[in-house]
Design a protein around this motif. Structure first.
Motif, PDB file in Angstrom:
ATOM      1  N   ALA A   8       0.842  -1.200   0.000  1.00 48.38           N
ATOM      2  CA  ALA A   8       0.000   0.000   0.000  1.00 48.38           C
ATOM      3  C   ALA A   8       0.872   1.244   0.000  1.00 48.38           C
ATOM      4  O   ALA A   8       1.894   1.312   0.672  1.00 48.38           O
ATOM      5  CB  ALA A   8      -0.905  -0.009   1.225  1.00 48.38           C
ATOM      6  N   ALA A   9       0.465   2.235  -0.775  1.00 49.03           N
ATOM      7  CA  ALA A   9       1.281   3.425  -0.937  1.00 49.03           C
ATOM      8  C   ALA A   9       1.135   4.367   0.246  1.00 49.03           C
ATOM      9  O   ALA A   9       0.108   4.436   0.895  1.00 49.03           O
ATOM     10  CB  ALA A   9       0.886   4.149  -2.227  1.00 49.03           C
ATOM     11  N   THR A  11       2.505   8.517   1.209  1.00 49.11           N
ATOM     12  CA  THR A  11       2.140   9.842   0.716  1.00 49.11           C
ATOM     13  C   THR A  11       2.899  10.238  -0.540  1.00 49.11           C
ATOM     14  O   THR A  11       2.613  11.267  -1.127  1.00 49.11           O
ATOM     15  CB  THR A  11       2.412  10.888   1.811  1.00 49.11           C
ATOM     16  OG1 THR A  11       3.801  10.826   2.185  1.00 49.11           O
ATOM     17  CG2 THR A  11       1.540  10.617   3.028  1.00 49.11           C
ATOM     18  N   SER A  14       2.718   7.018  -6.294  1.00 48.49           N
ATOM     19  CA  SER A  14       2.137   5.698  -6.052  1.00 48.49           C
ATOM     20  C   SER A  14       1.789   4.935  -7.320  1.00 48.49           C
ATOM     21  O   SER A  14       1.254   3.835  -7.255  1.00 48.49           O
ATOM     22  CB  SER A  14       0.860   5.845  -5.213  1.00 48.49           C
ATOM     23  OG  SER A  14      -0.083   6.680  -5.886  1.00 48.49           O
ATOM     24  N   ASP A  32      -2.340   2.306  -9.863  1.00 48.28           N
ATOM     25  CA  ASP A  32      -2.119   3.133  -8.682  1.00 48.28           C
ATOM     26  C   ASP A  32      -2.105   2.210  -7.474  1.00 48.28           C
ATOM     27  O   ASP A  32      -3.110   1.573  -7.149  1.00 48.28           O
ATOM     28  CB  ASP A  32      -3.238   4.171  -8.540  1.00 48.28           C
ATOM     29  CG  ASP A  32      -2.895   5.232  -7.488  1.00 48.28           C
ATOM     30  OD1 ASP A  32      -2.224   4.882  -6.498  1.00 48.28           O
ATOM     31  OD2 ASP A  32      -3.295   6.392  -7.675  1.00 48.28           O
ATOM     32  N   ARG A  34      -2.030   2.852  -4.389  1.00 52.60           N
ATOM     33  CA  ARG A  34      -2.779   3.265  -3.197  1.00 52.60           C
ATOM     34  C   ARG A  34      -3.993   2.372  -2.995  1.00 52.60           C
ATOM     35  O   ARG A  34      -4.356   2.036  -1.880  1.00 52.60           O
ATOM     36  CB  ARG A  34      -3.219   4.727  -3.317  1.00 52.60           C
ATOM     37  CG  ARG A  34      -2.110   5.714  -3.053  1.00 52.60           C
ATOM     38  CD  ARG A  34      -2.568   7.132  -3.271  1.00 52.60           C
ATOM     39  NE  ARG A  34      -2.940   7.377  -4.667  1.00 52.60           N
ATOM     40  CZ  ARG A  34      -3.036   8.583  -5.213  1.00 52.60           C
ATOM     41  NH1 ARG A  34      -2.811   9.648  -4.478  1.00 52.60           N
ATOM     42  NH2 ARG A  34      -3.366   8.731  -6.467  1.00 52.60           N
ATOM     43  N   ASP A  35      -4.627   1.988  -4.111  1.00 53.60           N
ATOM     44  CA  ASP A  35      -5.821   1.144  -4.004  1.00 53.60           C
ATOM     45  C   ASP A  35      -5.794  -0.009  -5.012  1.00 53.60           C
ATOM     46  O   ASP A  35      -6.792  -0.698  -5.189  1.00 53.60           O
ATOM     47  CB  ASP A  35      -7.093   1.972  -4.205  1.00 53.60           C
ATOM     48  CG  ASP A  35      -7.084   2.742  -5.520  1.00 53.60           C
ATOM     49  OD1 ASP A  35      -6.158   2.551  -6.331  1.00 53.60           O
ATOM     50  OD2 ASP A  35      -8.017   3.550  -5.741  1.00 53.60           O
ATOM     51  N   GLU A  98       3.490  11.573 -10.180  1.00 50.35           N
ATOM     52  CA  GLU A  98       2.844  10.461  -9.491  1.00 50.35           C
ATOM     53  C   GLU A  98       3.437   9.111  -9.883  1.00 50.35           C
ATOM     54  O   GLU A  98       3.176   8.098  -9.231  1.00 50.35           O
ATOM     55  CB  GLU A  98       1.345  10.450  -9.785  1.00 50.35           C
ATOM     56  CG  GLU A  98       0.568  11.556  -9.102  1.00 50.35           C
ATOM     57  CD  GLU A  98       0.612  11.384  -7.591  1.00 50.35           C
ATOM     58  OE1 GLU A  98       0.333  10.284  -7.085  1.00 50.35           O
ATOM     59  OE2 GLU A  98       0.950  12.370  -6.912  1.00 50.35           O
TER      60      GLU A  98
END
Length: 412
Positions: A8-9, A11, A14, A32, A34-35, A98
Motif C-alpha cells: 500500500a502506498a 504519501t 504511487s 495506482d 494506493r488502491d 505520481e
C-alpha cells in the motif's frame, strides 16, 4: 518473496507502469498502488510492420472507450513513445510526478535473480548473458528496458522475473539427469516460467480458503495458450512443469509439451529436418494446433460437440496430460489442500475443468457441475462442501503482481 500484500502506498508517488515487451509487441498497464486500481492499459502489436496497431484503453472513472491507431510503428522506442502519448492524453503521462517506477516482466532470470530487482548496468548485463537460454524472450525484454530507461532515466526500473518463483525448487527437482559438468557449463536445468502467475494465484487461493499461504499446499494449473503446472507447498514452489524453456510439460496451444528427446534425433535422421525446423515444429506447429488445426479451446469444444474426431482426440490428449500432472504433484506434495485453475482456458473452460478432475475422486477431488458452470471474474470454489480437496478457479493478475513487487521494492 515480495508480494502485493504490504504494498500500500504512503504519501509519495504511487503509480507503477508495467511493461511486457515481446519481440514485436508491447503490453502495458498503469496502476495506482494506493488502491491497486488500474488507470489505463494498452497493446502495441506488429511493431516494425506497415500494419502496426495500438489499442489504448483508459480505465479511470469507470472506464472509457478503447482508442485505436494503425500504421507503421518502426521499433520499440516508437511503440513506447506512442503509448506514452496515449497516456498523456488521459492526463497520465510518463512525466507525471505520481509515477513511482516502471516494472518490467523479464522471462528468464536464471539462478541469480530470485527476487524483483532494481535494474542497473550490471543487472542488464546478466539478463543479456541469459539470452542463450531464453533467445525468444530476453532480447525483447531487454529492448523494452532500454527504451524505458531512455525515456525516464531518472525513474527506478525494476525487473520481475518469470523464473523467480520457481527458484525454491529443491535441487533434485530442478536437475536433469545428464552429465553434471555439461549441464553446469551450459546452464541446463529446469527453471520454470509463468512464475508471477503461480505466485499470485497460489497466494489468492490460500485467501479463498481463509488460510495463510504457509499453511496451504496447492496445485496451480495455469492454462492459457502457454500452459504450466506447479506444486506449491506452504507458499514455496517445489515443482513445476516447464523446464529449461517453456516447451516442457503440459500440452499447449502450439507447443508439444513433454516429448521423448529422441524424437528430435529421429526427425533429423529420417526426415532430414534441421535443428531450427524441429524447433519451429515443436514450439509453433505442435500442441493443440498440431493435433487438430486449432489452438482456441472454444473452437475445439465446438468441434467436439459436433462430433469432430480430431478435435475430440486433441481434447482428450490435453486433458490426459493434465490428469498426469495432477496425480504426480499430489504425490510430490503428499497433502493437497486445493487444485486451482487459472489463465484463459483455466478460467473460462468449464469442460476442461470438469474433464481434468473427473475420475480423481480417490484423490479427494470432485467438481460440482452447477458451480463449475457459473461464469464469474471472481475467485471461487467449484467443489462441493464435502470434497476433501478444494477445486477452485482464481483469475490470474500478473500485472498487479508485477506492480506490487515493483512498488514494494522501491517503497522500502
Amino acid at each position: 518473496m515480495t508480494t502485493t500484500e504490504g504494498a500500500a502506498a504512503g504519501t509519495g508517488p504511487s503509480r507503477v507502469l508495467v511493461l511486457n515487451s515481446g519481440s514485436s509487441s508491447v503490453k502495458y498497464q498503469l496502476l495506482d498502488m494506493r488502491d491497486h486500481s488500474r488507470l489505463a492499459s494498452g497493446l502495441v502489436e506488429r511493431i516494425g510492420e506497415e500494419t502496426s496497431r495500438l489499442v489504448h484503453t483508459p480505465l479511470t472513472g469507470g472506464g472509457g472507450e478503447p482508442r485505436e491507431r494503425t500504421g507503421r510503428i518502426a521499433d520499440h522506442e516508437a511503440a513506447l513513445k506512442a503509448a506514452a502519448d496515449e497516456l498523456a492524453a488521459d492526463g497520465l503521462g510518463l512525466d507525471s510526478p505520481e509515477l513511482a517506477a516502471i516494472g518490467h516482466r523479464v522471462v528468464h532470470g536464471g539462478l541469480r535473480f530470485t527476487e524483483p530487482t532494481v535494474i542497473t548496468d550490471e543487472v542488464l548485463k546478466e539478463i543479456e548473458r541469459l539470452v542463450p537460454v531464453a533467445p525468444l524472450h530476453n532480447p525483447a525484454n531487454i529492448t523494452g528496458i532500454r527504451t524505458a530507461q531512455a525515456l525516464r532515466p531518472d525513474l527506478p526500473q525494476v525487473a520481475v522475473f518469470d523464473t523467480a518463483f520457481h527458484t525454491t525448487m529443491p535441487e533434485y527437482a530442478a536437475r536433469y539427469a545428464i552429465d553434471v559438468e555439461t549441464a553446469d557449463a551450459h546452464r541446463i536445468r529446469r527453471y520454470g516460467f509463468h512464475g508471477t502467475s503461480h505466485a499470485y494465484v497460489s497466494r489468492k487461493t490460500a485467501e479463498l480458503l481463509g488460510r495463510a499461504p504457509q499453511d496451504v499446499n496447492v496445485i496451480v494449473l495455469h492454462l492459457g495458450n502457454g500452459a504450466s503446472a506447479s506444486a506449491v507447498a506452504g507458499g514455496r514452489c517445489v515443482e513445476t512443469s516447464m523446464g529449461l524453456t517453456p516447451l516442457e510439460g503440459l500440452v499447449m496451444g502450439t507447443r508439444s509439451g513433454d516429448i521423448d528427446p529422441a524424437v528430435t534425433f529421429h526427425l533429423k535422421r529420417v526426415a532430414g529436418m534441421s535443428a531450427d525446423e524441429i524447433d519451429v515444429l515443436l514450439n509453433k506447429k505442435s500442441g493443440l494446433v498440431g493435433l487438430c488445426g486449432d489452438n482456441d479451446m472454444r473452437e475445439i469444444r465446438r468441434r467436439v460437440d459436433e462430433g469432430d474426431e480430431r478435435a475430440a482426440l486433441a481434447f482428450d490428449i490435453y486433458v490426459h496430460r493434465l490428469k498426469k500432472y495432477i496425480g504426480a504433484y499430489s504425490a510430490v506434495l503428499g497433502r493437497v489442500d486445493a487444485v486451482v485453475f487459472t489463465a484463459g482456458v483455466g478460467e473460462n473452460s468449464a469442460p476442461v475443468r470438469e474433464a481434468a478432475i473427473a475420475g480423481l475422486e480417490e484423490l479427494g477431488l470432485v467438481v460440482d457441475a452447477d458451480l463449475n458452470a457459473v461464469r464469474s471474474g471472481a475467485p471461487r470454489l467449484i467443489s462441493p462442501d464435502y470434497a476433501r480437496v478444494a477445486v477452485a478457479v482464481v483469475p490470474t493478475d500478473e500485472e498487479l503482481e508485477i506492480a506490487g513487487q515493483t512498488f514494494a521494492l522501491i517503497d522500502n
